[in-house]
Write a protein that holds these residues in place. Structure first.
Motif, PDB file in Angstrom:
ATOM      1  N   THR A  76      11.575   0.806   4.908  1.00  0.00           N
ATOM      2  CA  THR A  76      11.117   2.117   4.435  1.00  0.00           C
ATOM      3  C   THR A  76      12.171   3.139   4.859  1.00  0.00           C
ATOM      4  OG1 THR A  76       9.915   2.658   6.473  1.00  0.00           O
ATOM      5  CG2 THR A  76       8.681   1.490   4.763  1.00  0.00           C
ATOM      6  N   TRP A 105       9.463   2.909   0.188  1.00  0.00           N
ATOM      7  CA  TRP A 105       9.688   1.478   0.426  1.00  0.00           C
ATOM      8  C   TRP A 105      10.802   0.981  -0.493  1.00  0.00           C
ATOM      9  CZ3 TRP A 105       9.518  -2.540   3.365  1.00  0.00           C
ATOM     10  CH2 TRP A 105       9.508  -3.844   2.849  1.00  0.00           C
ATOM     11  N   ASP A 150      12.158  -2.290  -1.769  1.00  0.00           N
ATOM     12  CA  ASP A 150      11.704  -3.678  -1.811  1.00  0.00           C
ATOM     13  C   ASP A 150      12.862  -4.667  -1.627  1.00  0.00           C
ATOM     14  OD1 ASP A 150       9.159  -5.079  -2.101  1.00  0.00           O
ATOM     15  OD2 ASP A 150      10.071  -6.029  -3.851  1.00  0.00           O
ATOM     16  N   VAL A 210       5.201   1.467  -3.395  1.00  0.00           N
ATOM     17  CA  VAL A 210       4.826   0.063  -3.221  1.00  0.00           C
ATOM     18  C   VAL A 210       4.153  -0.373  -4.521  1.00  0.00           C
ATOM     19  CG1 VAL A 210       4.667  -0.187  -0.738  1.00  0.00           C
ATOM     20  CG2 VAL A 210       2.810   0.909  -1.921  1.00  0.00           C
ATOM     21  N   ALA A 216       5.658  -3.669   3.407  1.00  0.00           N
ATOM     22  CA  ALA A 216       6.009  -2.306   3.813  1.00  0.00           C
ATOM     23  C   ALA A 216       5.229  -1.911   5.066  1.00  0.00           C
ATOM     24  CB  ALA A 216       5.721  -1.327   2.679  1.00  0.00           C
ATOM     25  N   ILE A 258       3.710   5.988   2.956  1.00  0.00           N
ATOM     26  CA  ILE A 258       4.710   5.163   2.271  1.00  0.00           C
ATOM     27  C   ILE A 258       4.436   5.155   0.775  1.00  0.00           C
ATOM     28  CG2 ILE A 258       5.871   2.929   2.239  1.00  0.00           C
ATOM     29  CD1 ILE A 258       4.443   2.313   4.864  1.00  0.00           C
TER      30      ILE A 258
END
Ligand code: ADP
Ligand code: MG
Length: 480
Positions: free
Chosen positions: A263, A256, A258, A222, A231, A219
């Protein structure tokens, strides 16, 4: 979903990029400060012009060694740089100079809440530039992207962990401790929002009790501790759902989002051979002598773990010590207070109490207030000498943060010094006793709790300035 989670074990490993705080780039003499006008830090080397050659910045190696030592890593006596080829519009050379199979730092570890989290390796590399997409920077409506190469060639240390973490919370704690360490050793400012510390989180699930790791997803994007935890939580549920439905987790890079809290698949995961790594022909292999390592070691500042222990030795609780150490600026401030002879326990009560509340409310760090360590020490001195009560101290600390005034000046200006003159206190106490005959009768009849009422009245009358010990003593005498 909660029940299903019981069936699975989560496995997490983090790759963290820390931007090293050098004055110049890793292979070029351009500055690498954040936030300058676009494309003003772009020498021909940064632009990858024909015929230019990279020159390794010694400070980058020093910082790599220092961080490696702080992470208990083996430092390689010999390492080299490699070319990692891929096309990206903000990567002018068409390749990134990185370290592939001979990184500067080998195996190490980091203690997180008493648990050892393995570090696989840490290697040096250069950063890419930045794309400014349509819509941003006043380009609303435009359908193109602009390239800012100021960041290209900024030194990075990529720190790769073992897949040793078992929950999103543990991953966050590892990341927090790592951030703490790079800040304390002074190699990175650890600013996640500005991207000077970035994290790729690898996560997989496997049935409880299994020792065969599942396929991982990676991922990206972030950029806060909260985002990291969210996440990973999202990803656990997504992967469990897939497996429960009889489908497979595919190895891929996910982004990710937000705002949406999800995701999304970004691309299939490349394998190392896709990058066609080969030794960088423009740079010599790097030899690091034991003397070099020792020289860097001698500059190692106190690490968070040691600082916490030192604070506990001064009588702070483990909790208080951890909270202070977790906030770099606060810890530095506290150290100055200690150096100036301030009483640690009184100082901590202020820092964890009124000061912390004010900083939180105003969204400030302690350096952004006007409180100085010297002024806090002076305030503590007034309390120790009983010139003012602790309560008055609490009342004036905010004013000290806002105006930068000394405690003694505020006390004088507002007439807040403590009344220790027993005659004066006696007079006020008598006045209150005379004004409350029924309470006096009840107290004398056995209602002991009413004693607090009389103390409160005297304090109110003196605006908190009466010496509490004297008040107690005098009331006991007068009430019999
Ligand atoms: P890549 O560059 O291909 O992502 P790296 O070796 O640099 O490979 O990083 C791999 C990261 O993924 C490491 O942090 C490692 O701990 C983690 N990892 C490896 N396998 C798993 C797995 N099955 N589940 C979760 N994390 C994993
Ligand atoms: Mg990766």
């Amino acid at each position: 979903m909660e029940d299903l989670r019981e069936k699975y074990e989560v496995v997490i490993g983090l790759e963290v990029h820390a931007q090293l705080k050098t004055n110049t780039k890793i292979f070029a003499p351009d500055g690498c400060e954040f936030g300058n006008e676009q494309n003003t830090q772009i020498s021909p080397i940064t632009l990858g012009m024909p015929g230019v050659l990279p020159v390794l910045n010694r400070a980058v190696v020093d910082m790599g060694i220092l961080t490696g030592l702080a992470l208990n890593c083996e430092i390689a006596h010999k390492c080299k740089f490699d070319r990692k080829q891929y096309f990206y519009p903000d990567l002018p050379k068409g390749y990134q100079i990185s370290q592939y199979d001979e990184p500067i730092c080998g195996k190490g570890y980091l203690m997180v809440n008493g648990k050892k989290i393995g570090i696989t390796r840490a290697h040096l590399e250069e950063d890419a530039g930045k794309l400014v997409h349509a819509g941003a920077d006043g380009l609303a409506g435009s359908s193109y992207s602009l390239v800012d190469l100021n960041r290209a060639g900024t030194p990075l240390l990529e720190i790769v962990s073992e897949p040793d973490m078992r929950s999103p919370q543990e991953a966050r704690e590892y990341m927090e401790e790592l951030r703490n360490i790079v800040r304390y050793v002074g190699v990175c400012d650890g600013n996640l929002e500005e991207g000077s510390m970035r994290c790729d989180a690898n996560i997989s699930i496997m049935p409880k009790g299994s020792n065969k790791f599942g396929t991982r997803a990676e991922i990206k994007n972030v950029n806060s501790f909260k985002a990291l935890e969210r996440a990973l939580e999202y990803e656990i549920d997504r992967q469990i759902e897939l497996v429960e439905d009889g489908e497979e987790v595919v190895q891929e890079t996910r982004l990710w989002d937000d705002n949406a809290g999800v995701t999304r698949s970004m691309r299939g995961k490349e394998d190392a051979h896709d990058y066609r790594y080969f030794p960088e022909p423009d740079l010599m292999p790097l030899e690091i002598s034991q003397e070099w390592i020792d020289r860097v070691k001698a500059t190692m500042p106190e690490l968070p773990e040691q600082k916490r222990q030192r604070y506990m030795d001064l009588g702070l609780s483990e909790y208080d010590a951890s909270v202070i150490v977790a906030q770099y600026e606060l810890a530095m401030f506290f150290d100055e207070v200690l150096k100036a002879g301030g009483n640690p326990k009184i100082a901590v009560n202020f820092l964890m109490g009124e000061v912390a509340a004010y900083l939180k409310e105003q969204k400030l760090s302690i350096n952004e207030t006007k409180l100085t360590p010297e002024n806090l020490v002076e305030l503590i001195g007034l309390i120790e000498k009983a010139t003012i009560s602790n309560n008055i101290g609490k009342q004036i600390i905010v004013e000290m943060m806002e105006t930068g005034e000394k405690a003694s000046a505020i006390v004088e200006k507002k007439g807040l010094s403590q009344i220790s003159d027993t005659g004066a206190i006696k007079e006020i106490a008598q006045k209150i006793i005379d004004a409350n005959p029924s309470q006096v009768e009840a107290y004398r009849g056995g209602k002991d709790k009413l004693f607090g009422f009389f103390v409160g009245q005297v304090m109110k009358e003196t605006k908190g300035r009466a010496n509490p010990q004297s008040v107690n003593q005098i009331l006991k005498e007068l009430l019999g």
